[in-house]
Every structure is written in C-alpha cells, then in structure tokens.
Design a protein around this motif. Structure first.
Motif, PDB file in Angstrom:
ATOM      1  N   ASN A 162       4.396  17.343  66.233  1.00  0.00           N
ATOM      2  CA  ASN A 162       5.727  17.940  66.771  1.00  0.00           C
ATOM      3  C   ASN A 162       6.337  17.018  67.937  1.00  0.00           C
ATOM      4  OD1 ASN A 162       4.210  18.668  68.948  1.00  0.00           O
ATOM      5  ND2 ASN A 162       4.753  21.006  68.648  1.00  0.00           N
ATOM      6  N   SER A 163       5.560  16.423  68.606  1.00  0.00           N
ATOM      7  CA  SER A 163       5.926  15.210  69.706  1.00  0.00           C
ATOM      8  C   SER A 163       5.080  14.072  69.619  1.00  0.00           C
ATOM      9  CB  SER A 163       5.627  15.950  70.897  1.00  0.00           C
ATOM     10  OG  SER A 163       4.529  16.424  71.276  1.00  0.00           O
ATOM     11  N   SER A 164       5.866  12.760  69.876  1.00  0.00           N
ATOM     12  CA  SER A 164       5.090  11.562  69.817  1.00  0.00           C
ATOM     13  C   SER A 164       5.712  10.357  70.532  1.00  0.00           C
ATOM     14  CB  SER A 164       5.264  11.208  68.363  1.00  0.00           C
ATOM     15  OG  SER A 164       6.324  10.800  67.870  1.00  0.00           O
ATOM     16  N   PHE A 165       4.842   9.482  70.542  1.00  0.00           N
ATOM     17  CA  PHE A 165       5.773   8.075  71.256  1.00  0.00           C
ATOM     18  C   PHE A 165       6.024   7.051  70.480  1.00  0.00           C
ATOM     19  CE2 PHE A 165       2.717   9.525  74.987  1.00  0.00           C
ATOM     20  CZ  PHE A 165       3.741  10.201  75.814  1.00  0.00           C
ATOM     21  N   GLY A 166       7.138   6.308  70.694  1.00  0.00           N
ATOM     22  CA  GLY A 166       7.367   5.146  69.658  1.00  0.00           C
ATOM     23  C   GLY A 166       7.550   3.856  70.707  1.00  0.00           C
ATOM     24  N   ASP A 167       7.740   2.782  70.320  1.00  0.00           N
ATOM     25  CA  ASP A 167       8.067   1.575  70.865  1.00  0.00           C
ATOM     26  C   ASP A 167       9.563   1.410  70.881  1.00  0.00           C
ATOM     27  OD1 ASP A 167       8.518  -1.518  71.311  1.00  0.00           O
ATOM     28  OD2 ASP A 167       6.763  -1.084  72.095  1.00  0.00           O
ATOM     29  N   PHE A 168      10.230   1.263  72.028  1.00  0.00           N
ATOM     30  CA  PHE A 168      11.594   1.163  71.870  1.00  0.00           C
ATOM     31  C   PHE A 168      12.183  -0.261  71.374  1.00  0.00           C
ATOM     32  CE2 PHE A 168      15.673  -0.120  73.896  1.00  0.00           C
ATOM     33  CZ  PHE A 168      16.407   1.004  73.760  1.00  0.00           C
ATOM     34  N   ASN A 169      11.606  -1.251  71.577  1.00  0.00           N
ATOM     35  CA  ASN A 169      11.917  -2.589  71.087  1.00  0.00           C
ATOM     36  C   ASN A 169      11.599  -3.022  69.801  1.00  0.00           C
ATOM     37  OD1 ASN A 169      12.809  -3.658  73.574  1.00  0.00           O
ATOM     38  ND2 ASN A 169      10.758  -3.750  74.235  1.00  0.00           N
ATOM     39  N   THR A 170      10.537  -2.351  69.192  1.00  0.00           N
ATOM     40  CA  THR A 170      10.167  -2.483  67.895  1.00  0.00           C
ATOM     41  C   THR A 170      10.488  -1.388  66.892  1.00  0.00           C
ATOM     42  OG1 THR A 170       7.879  -1.703  67.963  1.00  0.00           O
ATOM     43  CG2 THR A 170       8.430  -4.014  68.468  1.00  0.00           C
ATOM     44  N   CYS A 171      10.566  -0.042  67.659  1.00  0.00           N
ATOM     45  CA  CYS A 171      10.999   1.122  66.772  1.00  0.00           C
ATOM     46  C   CYS A 171       9.779   1.453  65.867  1.00  0.00           C
ATOM     47  CB  CYS A 171      12.225   0.983  65.945  1.00  0.00           C
ATOM     48  SG  CYS A 171      13.748   1.337  66.809  1.00  0.00           S
ATOM     49  N   GLU A 172       8.486   1.196  66.677  1.00  0.00           N
ATOM     50  CA  GLU A 172       7.122   1.486  65.597  1.00  0.00           C
ATOM     51  C   GLU A 172       6.585   2.903  66.396  1.00  0.00           C
ATOM     52  OE1 GLU A 172       4.860  -1.817  65.603  1.00  0.00           O
ATOM     53  OE2 GLU A 172       6.185  -2.964  63.946  1.00  0.00           O
ATOM     54  N   HIS A 173       6.048   3.677  65.790  1.00  0.00           N
ATOM     55  CA  HIS A 173       5.301   4.723  65.982  1.00  0.00           C
ATOM     56  C   HIS A 173       3.940   4.251  66.668  1.00  0.00           C
ATOM     57  CE1 HIS A 173       2.068   7.711  65.698  1.00  0.00           C
ATOM     58  NE2 HIS A 173       3.042   8.681  66.162  1.00  0.00           N
ATOM     59  N   ILE A 174       3.532   4.908  67.839  1.00  0.00           N
ATOM     60  CA  ILE A 174       2.539   4.699  68.726  1.00  0.00           C
ATOM     61  C   ILE A 174       1.427   5.754  68.664  1.00  0.00           C
ATOM     62  CG2 ILE A 174       1.511   4.062  71.081  1.00  0.00           C
ATOM     63  CD1 ILE A 174       4.275   3.007  71.852  1.00  0.00           C
ATOM     64  N   GLU A 175       1.622   6.928  69.078  1.00  0.00           N
ATOM     65  CA  GLU A 175       0.607   8.064  68.825  1.00  0.00           C
ATOM     66  C   GLU A 175       1.466   9.301  69.064  1.00  0.00           C
ATOM     67  OE1 GLU A 175      -2.279   8.152  71.955  1.00  0.00           O
ATOM     68  OE2 GLU A 175      -0.669   7.592  73.726  1.00  0.00           O
ATOM     69  N   PRO A 184      -4.481  25.913  73.881  1.00  0.00           N
ATOM     70  CA  PRO A 184      -3.977  26.400  72.371  1.00  0.00           C
ATOM     71  C   PRO A 184      -3.178  27.493  72.362  1.00  0.00           C
ATOM     72  CG  PRO A 184      -6.324  27.171  73.050  1.00  0.00           C
ATOM     73  CD  PRO A 184      -5.507  26.253  74.017  1.00  0.00           C
ATOM     74  N   SER A 185      -2.152  27.502  71.457  1.00  0.00           N
ATOM     75  CA  SER A 185      -1.362  28.680  71.273  1.00  0.00           C
ATOM     76  C   SER A 185      -1.562  29.520  69.706  1.00  0.00           C
ATOM     77  CB  SER A 185      -0.057  28.266  71.441  1.00  0.00           C
ATOM     78  OG  SER A 185       0.356  27.178  70.334  1.00  0.00           O
ATOM     79  N   ASP A 186      -1.087  30.649  69.772  1.00  0.00           N
ATOM     80  CA  ASP A 186      -1.331  31.324  68.318  1.00  0.00           C
ATOM     81  C   ASP A 186      -0.278  30.814  67.247  1.00  0.00           C
ATOM     82  OD1 ASP A 186      -3.400  32.840  69.304  1.00  0.00           O
ATOM     83  OD2 ASP A 186      -2.040  34.471  70.055  1.00  0.00           O
ATOM     84  N   GLN A 187       0.894  30.518  67.671  1.00  0.00           N
ATOM     85  CA  GLN A 187       1.660  29.941  66.855  1.00  0.00           C
ATOM     86  C   GLN A 187       1.984  28.446  67.129  1.00  0.00           C
ATOM     87  OE1 GLN A 187       4.780  33.231  67.577  1.00  0.00           O
ATOM     88  NE2 GLN A 187       5.037  32.704  65.272  1.00  0.00           N
ATOM     89  N   SER A 188       2.867  27.668  66.164  1.00  0.00           N
ATOM     90  CA  SER A 188       3.086  26.263  66.288  1.00  0.00           C
ATOM     91  C   SER A 188       4.453  26.147  66.873  1.00  0.00           C
ATOM     92  CB  SER A 188       3.192  25.454  64.847  1.00  0.00           C
ATOM     93  OG  SER A 188       2.001  25.582  64.258  1.00  0.00           O
ATOM     94  N   CYS A 189       4.573  25.239  67.673  1.00  0.00           N
ATOM     95  CA  CYS A 189       6.155  25.261  68.303  1.00  0.00           C
ATOM     96  C   CYS A 189       7.098  24.118  67.478  1.00  0.00           C
ATOM     97  CB  CYS A 189       5.868  24.936  69.782  1.00  0.00           C
ATOM     98  SG  CYS A 189       7.258  24.691  70.811  1.00  0.00           S
ATOM     99  N   LEU A 190       8.098  24.469  67.170  1.00  0.00           N
ATOM    100  CA  LEU A 190       9.050  23.666  66.547  1.00  0.00           C
ATOM    101  C   LEU A 190       9.939  23.037  67.600  1.00  0.00           C
ATOM    102  CD1 LEU A 190       9.875  25.888  63.302  1.00  0.00           C
ATOM    103  CD2 LEU A 190       8.088  24.162  63.765  1.00  0.00           C
ATOM    104  N   VAL A 191       9.722  21.812  67.987  1.00  0.00           N
ATOM    105  CA  VAL A 191      10.246  21.291  69.110  1.00  0.00           C
ATOM    106  C   VAL A 191      12.010  21.214  69.080  1.00  0.00           C
ATOM    107  CG1 VAL A 191      10.248  19.582  70.785  1.00  0.00           C
ATOM    108  CG2 VAL A 191       7.969  20.413  69.885  1.00  0.00           C
ATOM    109  N   TYR A 192      12.328  21.782  70.010  1.00  0.00           N
ATOM    110  CA  TYR A 192      14.066  21.587  70.208  1.00  0.00           C
ATOM    111  C   TYR A 192      14.559  20.671  71.233  1.00  0.00           C
ATOM    112  CZ  TYR A 192      15.587  25.426  66.925  1.00  0.00           C
ATOM    113  OH  TYR A 192      15.919  25.803  65.833  1.00  0.00           O
TER     114      TYR A 192
END
Length: 266
Positions: A162-175, A184-192
């Motif tokens: 639900n949350s990640s890093f990307g490279d601004f110049n290449t627009c590639e996913h990092i991690e 840990p939480s009982d429910q997943s968070c759907l990030v707004y």
C-alpha cells in the motif's frame, strides 16, 4: 462534508498573513483558513469542476487544483485567477480518470506530479502545459504522492503493497514500505494520503481506511513504523506536515481537521 485535501501555505509566500492552509472538500469547495484564529479567509467554488486535490507552489505565489474533468489547473494565490491548464503533452495524454493527487516538485517549481484512478502517475512541465513522462502502478485515491530528494512516495488503495518508493527521474519502482513491521494491525490500511516530512524528509506520514489510522515511519530506521493514531471512527483522507515539520494536520470522514505536535523522544 468530508475534507479531501489540506495544504499549508509556504512561509515564504508574499503577504502579511501567516499560518494559512487551503482545504478541499467533497462538495467542490476550496477554502483558505487562518489556523491561528480559525477564521475562514476565502471560499472558491466552481460547480462545473469538483476539486479533488490542491497544492501550493514552493514559493507560495500560486496553487493548483485537479478536478473530475481530469485537468490540472494552476491559479494565482493573490488574485485567485486561473493561470494555466495541463492539457496533454508531446506523445503524452491527460489522465483517463479522476485525478486524486497533484503536487508541485519542491526542487523544480516548473514540474508537477499527479496520479489517480487510472493507475498512472504523470510528471508535468508547466512550461509545456503537458506531461513529460508516466509510469503505471499505484491506485491513487487521495493525497498519496510526494517527492523528496529524487524519490517518489506513493500510497495505494490496496490491502497489499500500500506504500512504496520510486525514482523521480526514471519513474521506476524501488521498494515497498514495511507497513505492519513493528506495529502489526488487525486490518489492512487502504492508503488515501501520505507525505514526507517537509523539513528533512526523515519521517513519513500515511493514513487511510480499513484500519482507519495514521502511521508515522522513521527514515532513520529504514522507514519502519514508529507511531500510530488508530481506532478512528472514520477513514483518514488527508495528512500534511507543517512547513517546519514540527506539526502535522489530518482530516477525514468525520469532517474534523486535527493538528498534532511532532515530538522527538530519544
């Protein structure tokens, strides 16, 4: 009506009045508030363009909005008059669905980054009034894109990754960011909504629905979660650090905007 987006006006903005935020609402209004006094300074409403997101130019002289018609608009902060519209670009198209987040690049005020329901994240150049590059991936449903030091932070309306890093110049996913690690939480968070701390980028804040919570992630600990505000009655739609980074605001489905202090405990 639910508050969908809030932004602090930069301290360097022209004018005497400080501590100003703009807030977008689900009814299509954009309001300027003075946070110190709680006074409403201005209301902008256009029945043809329901505002989903807003942001200030780094120098505070302009702000942008993005609406249901998939167009990003830039306005003059003092006159509230329209300055330009992002309408496409060389070999690039506008978004094909609602734009839920659009932000100025803090390091290059001519660039804007946006994302929405079409799962496309686009980078725009105001000088060309168009998009210059695109990458496909996160389902952006709120104020869930930010940029810091060449990194793109995205929050996705998804129970996984639900949350990640990307490279601004290449627009590639990092991690991906380890949401449940350490807290840990009982429910997943759907990030707004998510954002880097404005002063240093050392912290990340994110919030959403499902678990109805806000989490703080510590960059000095590989962005593992270090604090949470949980068991809220409604989803969190927007979070925003103050310009100095020592406060943050959050707004959501209960129609209340809350402001917290950031305390560094050793």
């Amino acid at each position: 009506m639910p508050t969908t987006n809030i932004k602090w006006r930069p301290l360097c903005a022209p004018g005497v009045t400080k501590n100003v935020i703009i807030a977008a609402s689900a009814d299509g209004t954009l309001k300027h508030w003075h946070t110190t006094s709680g006074r409403l300074l201005n209301t902008t409403f256009n029945e043809d363009h329901k505002v989903k997101t807003c942001d200030y130019k780094p120098d505070g002289t302009a702000f942008l909005t993005a609406d249901d018609d998939f167009i990003i608009r830039v306005y003059d902060e003092q006159t509230r008059q329209l300055k330009s519209e992002m309408t496409g670009g060389l070999n690039e198209q506008i978004h094909s669905n609602r734009i839920m987040c659009a932000k100025f690049d803090k390091e290059d005020e001519n660039l804007i980054i946006s994302g929405g329901w079409d799962q496309n994240v686009k980078i725009w150049d105001i000088r060309q009034s168009g998009s210059v590059r695109t990458f496909v991936g996160p389902m952006i449903t709120g104020d869930a894109i930010d940029i810091h030091d060449g990194y793109i932070l995205t929050g996705s309306y998804s129970p996984e990754n639900n949350s990640s890093f990307g490279d601004f110049n290449t627009c590639e996913h990092i991690e991906d960011i380890p949401w449940d690690e350490a807290l840990p939480s009982d429910q997943s968070c759907l990030v707004y909504s998510c954002q880097f701390q404005k002063s240093t980028g050392d912290l990340i804040i994110a919030g959403g629905s499902g678990s109805n919570e806000v989490r703080i992630f510590d960059g000095n600990a590989l962005f593992r979660p270090c604090a949470s505000i949980c068991e809220l009655s409604r989803a969190v739609f927007s979070v925003d650090f103050s310009n100095s980074g020592d406060m943050f605001a959050m707004g959501g489905g209960d129609g209340v905007v809350r402001v917290f202090n950031v305390v560094n405990e050793v």
